[in-house]
Scaffold this motif. Structure first.
Motif, PDB file in Angstrom:
ATOM      1  N   PHE A  74      14.358  43.733 -10.397  1.00  0.00           N
ATOM      2  CA  PHE A  74      13.769  43.265  -9.142  1.00  0.00           C
ATOM      3  C   PHE A  74      14.278  41.876  -8.767  1.00  0.00           C
ATOM      4  O   PHE A  74      14.343  40.980  -9.619  1.00  0.00           O
ATOM      5  CB  PHE A  74      12.245  43.275  -9.259  1.00  0.00           C
ATOM      6  N   LEU A  75      14.606  41.698  -7.498  1.00  0.00           N
ATOM      7  CA  LEU A  75      15.062  40.391  -7.019  1.00  0.00           C
ATOM      8  C   LEU A  75      13.876  39.430  -6.984  1.00  0.00           C
ATOM      9  O   LEU A  75      12.819  39.778  -6.445  1.00  0.00           O
ATOM     10  CB  LEU A  75      15.621  40.528  -5.605  1.00  0.00           C
ATOM     11  N   LEU A 119      12.938  42.766  -0.759  1.00  0.00           N
ATOM     12  CA  LEU A 119      13.682  42.750   0.510  1.00  0.00           C
ATOM     13  C   LEU A 119      12.822  43.319   1.637  1.00  0.00           C
ATOM     14  O   LEU A 119      12.950  42.917   2.796  1.00  0.00           O
ATOM     15  CB  LEU A 119      14.969  43.578   0.386  1.00  0.00           C
ATOM     16  N   GLY A 179      16.810  52.094 -12.959  1.00  0.00           N
ATOM     17  CA  GLY A 179      17.654  50.929 -12.659  1.00  0.00           C
ATOM     18  C   GLY A 179      16.873  49.794 -12.014  1.00  0.00           C
ATOM     19  O   GLY A 179      17.372  49.135 -11.102  1.00  0.00           O
ATOM     20  N   GLN A 180      15.660  49.576 -12.489  1.00  0.00           N
ATOM     21  CA  GLN A 180      14.804  48.579 -11.831  1.00  0.00           C
ATOM     22  C   GLN A 180      15.071  47.153 -12.325  1.00  0.00           C
ATOM     23  O   GLN A 180      14.681  46.770 -13.424  1.00  0.00           O
ATOM     24  CB  GLN A 180      13.325  48.964 -12.024  1.00  0.00           C
ATOM     25  N   ILE A 192      13.163  54.671   1.022  1.00  0.00           N
ATOM     26  CA  ILE A 192      13.399  55.827   0.147  1.00  0.00           C
ATOM     27  C   ILE A 192      13.174  55.367  -1.286  1.00  0.00           C
ATOM     28  O   ILE A 192      13.864  54.454  -1.769  1.00  0.00           O
ATOM     29  CB  ILE A 192      14.841  56.358   0.281  1.00  0.00           C
ATOM     30  N   ILE A 227       5.366  53.056  -7.651  1.00  0.00           N
ATOM     31  CA  ILE A 227       5.743  52.127  -6.572  1.00  0.00           C
ATOM     32  C   ILE A 227       5.344  52.700  -5.211  1.00  0.00           C
ATOM     33  O   ILE A 227       4.808  51.988  -4.357  1.00  0.00           O
ATOM     34  CB  ILE A 227       7.258  51.817  -6.629  1.00  0.00           C
TER      35      ILE A 227
HETATM   36  N1  SAM Z   1      14.596  46.452  -3.731  1.00  0.00           N
HETATM   37  C1  SAM Z   1      13.952  46.005  -4.947  1.00  0.00           C
HETATM   38  C2  SAM Z   1      14.380  44.605  -5.272  1.00  0.00           C
HETATM   39  O1  SAM Z   1      15.428  44.184  -4.746  1.00  0.00           O
HETATM   40  O2  SAM Z   1      13.717  43.932  -6.038  1.00  0.00           O
HETATM   41  C3  SAM Z   1      14.202  46.956  -6.112  1.00  0.00           C
HETATM   42  C4  SAM Z   1      15.651  47.172  -6.485  1.00  0.00           C
HETATM   43  S1  SAM Z   1      15.887  48.041  -7.989  1.00  0.00           S
HETATM   44  C5  SAM Z   1      17.492  47.464  -8.450  1.00  0.00           C
HETATM   45  C6  SAM Z   1      16.270  49.714  -7.521  1.00  0.00           C
HETATM   46  C7  SAM Z   1      15.168  50.507  -6.850  1.00  0.00           C
HETATM   47  O3  SAM Z   1      15.641  51.833  -6.577  1.00  0.00           O
HETATM   48  C8  SAM Z   1      13.897  50.671  -7.667  1.00  0.00           C
HETATM   49  O4  SAM Z   1      12.777  50.507  -6.847  1.00  0.00           O
HETATM   50  C9  SAM Z   1      13.976  52.121  -8.168  1.00  0.00           C
HETATM   51  O5  SAM Z   1      12.718  52.703  -8.456  1.00  0.00           O
HETATM   52  C10 SAM Z   1      14.676  52.792  -7.005  1.00  0.00           C
HETATM   53  N2  SAM Z   1      15.410  54.018  -7.395  1.00  0.00           N
HETATM   54  C11 SAM Z   1      16.055  54.260  -8.565  1.00  0.00           C
HETATM   55  N3  SAM Z   1      16.638  55.455  -8.543  1.00  0.00           N
HETATM   56  C12 SAM Z   1      16.387  55.998  -7.322  1.00  0.00           C
HETATM   57  C13 SAM Z   1      16.716  57.225  -6.702  1.00  0.00           C
HETATM   58  N4  SAM Z   1      17.457  58.137  -7.321  1.00  0.00           N
HETATM   59  N5  SAM Z   1      16.253  57.471  -5.447  1.00  0.00           N
HETATM   60  C14 SAM Z   1      15.500  56.526  -4.792  1.00  0.00           C
HETATM   61  N6  SAM Z   1      15.163  55.337  -5.331  1.00  0.00           N
HETATM   62  C15 SAM Z   1      15.589  55.073  -6.577  1.00  0.00           C
END
Ligand code: SAM
Length: 257
Positions: free
Chosen positions: A13-14, A45, A10-11, A59, A65
């Protein structure tokens, strides 16, 4: 870092700095907060949060990453928990006298499971700020008798006070998600407005009632309640689940328990 966004995680990135700043202003990180970020990704963030905080827990599930992030900050600034958030025990982060603040731009594919996974830890949580699909946030804060009101609304509103903070367009992300997003604040009730004697029973009633949302509760709750029970409860059995308040769900659950 050159990173190919992974759909399975679900990546999205903001990248919009002015939106990122608005999110940080809404979070209001304080130097000594015990804060944990779910899914830091490439640090959109993380970096501005760390400008305010002494330390931040992260987490993250993506090994690429995690490895990259480890090189970005000294060990006293961040602790990376290489874990699936759905298996992560938030209680392990607690320190004496501190409640947890949870933040994250969540992976949308598992956003509801993450919210439900956090519920048992709420007594240790000060607040949570999340970026989610707009449609999910609308369901979280929905009022009874609206089309968005459902199991998620009732279960979360039982435990949390929630505030829809802002709508965020797809263009704020790279790659842009197909749907609009929204930022929400969730604060555990200091005192539950209505107390279910048996929260498992409460959850079961809510799930059953919404299993077929077009049907009346007389129909969906047939296995649990007779017409006489509905009279005793003073609840019209011709209503649908979407018409019942959180309080009425609690009343039904307590009547059964
Ligand atoms: N915080 C960043 C940003 O805002 O650009 C990334 C947000 S991105 C929507 C979701 C993040 O959650 C990614 O880094 C992804 O690898 C991580 N992620 C996805 N599934 C996960 C899981 N089950 N447990 C922990 N992290 C997870």
């Amino acid at each position: 870092m050159k990173h190919q966004a992974k759909k399975r995680f679900g990546q999205n990135f903001l990248v919009d700095q002015s939106i990122i700043q608005s999110l940080i202003s809404a979070i209001q990180p304080q130097e000594n907060d015990l804060m944990v970020e779910i899914g830091p990704g490439l640090g959109a963030l993380t970096k501005p949060l760390l400008a305010h905080l002494k330390h931040l827990h992260l987490i993250e599930i993506d090994r690429d990453i995690i490895e990259w992030m480890q090189g970005q900050y000294p060990a006293e600034k961040i602790t990376i928990h290489a874990s699936d958030v759905l298996k992560f025990d938030f209680a392990q982060l607690l320190t004496a006298g501190n409640k947890l603040r949870v933040v994250g731009n969540l992976p949308y594919n598992i956003s509801s499971p993450i919210l439900f996974h956090l519920l048992p830890s709420l007594a240790s949580i000060q607040d949570m700020h999340f970026m989610l699909q707009k449609e999910v946030v609308e369901r979280m804060v929905a009022e009874p008798s609206s089309s968005e009101y459902g199991r998620l609304s009732v279960m979360l509103q039982y435990y949390l006070q929630m505030e829809y903070l802002m709508t965020v367009p797809g263009t704020a992300f790279d790659p842009p998600p197909k749907v609009e997003s929204a930022f929400v604040r969730c604060v555990p009730h200091t005192q539950l407005p209505y107390i279910a004697k048996d929260t498992e029973c409460f959850a079961k009633v809510v799930t059953m009632a919404f299993s077929q949302r077009r049907k009346t509760i007389r129909n969906t709750l047939k296995a649990l309640l007779t017409d006489a029970d509905f009279v005793a409860l003073n609840i019209d059995s011709q209503l649908r689940a979407e018409n019942l308040s959180v309080q009425q769900f609690v009343e039904i659950s307590n009547y059964l328990g």
